[in-house]
Design an enzyme around this catalytic site. Structure first.
Site, mmCIF file in Angstrom:
data_model
loop_
_atom_site.group_PDB
_atom_site.id
_atom_site.type_symbol
_atom_site.label_atom_id
_atom_site.label_comp_id
_atom_site.label_asym_id
_atom_site.label_seq_id
_atom_site.Cartn_x
_atom_site.Cartn_y
_atom_site.Cartn_z
ATOM 1 N N ASP A 89 6.915 -1.181 -7.313
ATOM 2 C CA ASP A 89 7.039 -1.999 -6.099
ATOM 3 C C ASP A 89 6.102 -1.492 -5.010
ATOM 4 O O ASP A 89 5.682 -0.327 -5.028
ATOM 5 C CB ASP A 89 8.484 -2.030 -5.572
ATOM 6 C CG ASP A 89 8.990 -0.682 -5.078
ATOM 7 O OD1 ASP A 89 8.660 0.354 -5.699
ATOM 8 O OD2 ASP A 89 9.710 -0.649 -4.057
ATOM 9 N N GLU A 154 11.582 1.741 -4.964
ATOM 10 C CA GLU A 154 11.357 2.993 -4.226
ATOM 11 C C GLU A 154 11.120 2.719 -2.756
ATOM 12 O O GLU A 154 11.622 3.424 -1.883
ATOM 13 C CB GLU A 154 10.168 3.762 -4.827
ATOM 14 C CG GLU A 154 10.087 5.215 -4.379
ATOM 15 C CD GLU A 154 9.390 5.449 -3.043
ATOM 16 O OE1 GLU A 154 9.543 6.534 -2.475
ATOM 17 O OE2 GLU A 154 8.706 4.533 -2.554
HETATM 18 N N1 BES Z 1 4.643 7.507 -1.836
HETATM 19 C C1 BES Z 1 5.535 7.575 -0.741
HETATM 20 C C2 BES Z 1 6.013 8.986 -0.449
HETATM 21 C C3 BES Z 1 5.005 9.740 0.353
HETATM 22 C C4 BES Z 1 4.855 9.444 1.685
HETATM 23 C C5 BES Z 1 4.217 10.683 -0.213
HETATM 24 C C6 BES Z 1 3.917 10.100 2.447
HETATM 25 C C7 BES Z 1 3.271 11.327 0.528
HETATM 26 C C8 BES Z 1 3.125 11.058 1.867
HETATM 27 C C9 BES Z 1 6.734 6.705 -1.001
HETATM 28 O O1 BES Z 1 6.408 5.528 -1.668
HETATM 29 C C10 BES Z 1 7.334 6.314 0.343
HETATM 30 O O2 BES Z 1 6.700 5.667 1.117
HETATM 31 N N2 BES Z 1 8.558 6.746 0.607
HETATM 32 C C11 BES Z 1 9.294 6.350 1.759
HETATM 33 C C12 BES Z 1 10.729 6.535 1.441
HETATM 34 C C13 BES Z 1 11.673 5.678 2.245
HETATM 35 C C14 BES Z 1 11.423 4.207 2.064
HETATM 36 C C15 BES Z 1 13.103 6.005 1.879
HETATM 37 C C16 BES Z 1 8.904 7.178 2.980
HETATM 38 O O3 BES Z 1 8.559 8.358 2.859
HETATM 39 O O4 BES Z 1 8.941 6.621 4.073
HETATM 40 ZN ZN ZN Z 2 5.175 5.599 -3.184
#
Ligand code: BES
Ligand code: ZN
Length: 460
Positions: A89, A154
């Site tokens: 997604d 996710e």
């Molecule tokens: N790929 C990201 C996680 C991430 C964010 C890795 C920044 C490295 C740097 C993941 O898809 C994401 O965006 N996660 C969200 C989680 C939330 C929706 C619960 C986030 O970190 O905001």
């Molecule tokens: Zn991600």
């Protein structure tokens, strides 16, 4: 191994062509209109897993978007089992007008591919599928037992995945979870992420008078919800970046001297950082470097705020309502439920009685840590070194992947986070892109990793 590496080099173009197909599917998980696209994306992944030679490939329904699973378990009981996790997604595309090209019509310029999901996470998860392909097509097998789990929720906080992990704990049982959904510390610097932050996402709603009022007739005699909100927000943090919620820092594990030394060694160009963001001054918690602030320390930020008149010109109104979204990034060991309660209690305590304030939690997730002397981490270091010809660094990530903690709690599996993205690739924002040289070197690295994991004993 030579044949496998040759195969990856020879198939470079086809791998990219396939990624382009994947990126064309608008699999935006938070938009009900894209529900059919979510299924298309799941089927696309299903076909890939079948095509590269995985077995037991299946789409599993959940209460939300489906999960895709496949495995290859013939390496033997004496070999480790890894679970590869990723998400098909993507985030919404708005503001669409700021994209240089349509988000689901991928364009390549200077070996960089532009599309929503390019770096987060389609490009990165595809690395694993293609490394698996290179092994199976050349040797007829994989060096270790591999399970692949690709979910579709996710970006909305994985609301149905923990349940799936619990229900399918046998199917998913594994020694380690391997994930590429984080960033490299810098270009050409392969990185192993050993810490992710957690998250507590809150909303504050304020109601004052039962209707919008003329600010001339009532102003001065009735509290204004926007003023009250500003008053509350201003008390959440001091002007040195310290969070003022009592007890907020109680469970924070302080950065050790050793870890701070390691942080210090990572390159960081403060002037470049400011220039890139067009800011005159950096800002953050006193006593910590920017690198520490953005990954090793907790935060509190408003993510949205509303209330009153926002149109052209002036309107002398005293609004009835105001509100804000506030999120806190947590460090490992901080418990989201405790933080949510502390936040709500504090907001209620500092709220004026002249308005009705409702503070509530929207969603949350725990942070996570992986010990850097874990054998599978040591093996990853060797594999990345081979894939990039550069010595990898260890880093913590400021972002969150909430399900990682559930992998540990439910399956007992540590996460090995090998990110092949870059922090400035515009994840979640217009013109998201992905450097295809990292896509290629990522595929090489994971191919080496599968081989290194076969002899995990030597890293113990
Ligand atoms: N790929 C990201 C996680 C991430 C964010 C890795 C920044 C490295 C740097 C993941 O898809 C994401 O965006 N996660 C969200 C989680 C939330 C929706 C619960 C986030 O970190 O905001
Ligand atoms: Zn991600």
């Amino acid at each position: 191994m030579e044949n496998i590496i040759d195969y990856i080099n020879k198939n470079k173009k086809r791998y990219v062509d396939e990624l382009i197909d994947f990126l064309k599917i608008p699999s935006i998980s938070n938009n009900p209109e894209n529900k059919p696209d979510m299924l298309d994306a799941a089927k696309w992944v299903e076909n890939q897993l079948k095509g590269v030679g995985l077995e037991n490939v299946k789409i599993y329904e959940t209460d939300g978007h489906p999960v895709v699973y496949g495995d290859w378990l013939k390496a033997g009981k004496d070999k480790p089992t890894i679970l590869v996790y990723g998400h098909y997604d993507v985030q919404p595309v708005d503001p669409i007008e700021l994209w240089s090209n349509p988000p689901f019509e991928p364009v390549i310029k200077d070996n960089i591919i532009y599309a929503r999901g390019a770096t987060d996470d389609k490009g990165q998860l595809f690395i694993h599928i293609k490394s698996i392909e290179a092994h199976i097509k050349n040797t007829g097998k994989l060096p270790v037992n591999v399970k692949v789990l690709i979910e579709g929720e996710e970006e909305i906080g994985s609301p149905n995945l923990s349940k799936f992990l619990k229900n399918q704990s046998k199917l998913l049982a594994s020694d380690y979870v391997v994930i590429s959904d984080t960033s490299m510390y810098a270009p050409d610097l392969p990185s192993i992420c050993y810490g992710l932050r957690g998250l507590a996402f809150m909303q504050i709603d304020i109601v004052g008078p039962n209707r919008d009022l003329h600010s001339g007739s009532y102003g001065g005699g009735v509290n204004n919800p926007i003023n009250a909100l500003a008053h509350i927000i201003s008390k959440l943090k001091d002007d040195k970046g310290k969070i003022l919620i009592p007890g907020f820092y109680d469970d924070v594990i302080p950065l050790s001297d050793n870890e701070r030394e390691e942080y210090e060694k990572l390159p960081f160009d403060e002037e470049g950082f400011k220039k890139n963001l067009e800011i005159d001054e950096i800002f953050g918690e006193e006593g910590y470097s920017t690198k520490e602030r953005i990954s090793g320390r907790p935060t509190l930020d408003c993510n949205g705020i509303w209330g009153g008149y926002q149109g052209e010109g002036a309107k002398t109104v005293l609004p009835s309502k105001a509100g804000a979204k506030v999120s806190m990034r947590l460090v490992p060991n901080q418990q989201p439920e405790i933080i949510e309660k502390l936040f709500i209690d504090y907001v209620n305590k500092i709220s004026p009685k002249s308005v009705k304030v409702n503070a509530r939690a929207l969603h949350s997730g725990k942070g996570s840590m992986t010990a850097i002397d874990t054998p599978a981490v040591k093996a990853a270091k060797v594999a990345l070194q081979k894939g990039f010809n550069v010595e990898p660094v260890f880093m913590r990530e400021g972002g969150s992947i909430p399900i990682v903690n559930s992998f540990k709690e439910i399956l007992g599996a540590d996460a090995i986070l090998l990110g092949f993205g870059l922090a400035d690739e515009n994840a979640h924002s217009p013109d998201e892109h992905y450097d295809l040289s990292n896509f290629h070197r990522g595929i090489l690295s994971i191919a080496y990793y599968l081989t290194e994991l076969e002899n995990l004993e030597k890293y113990k």
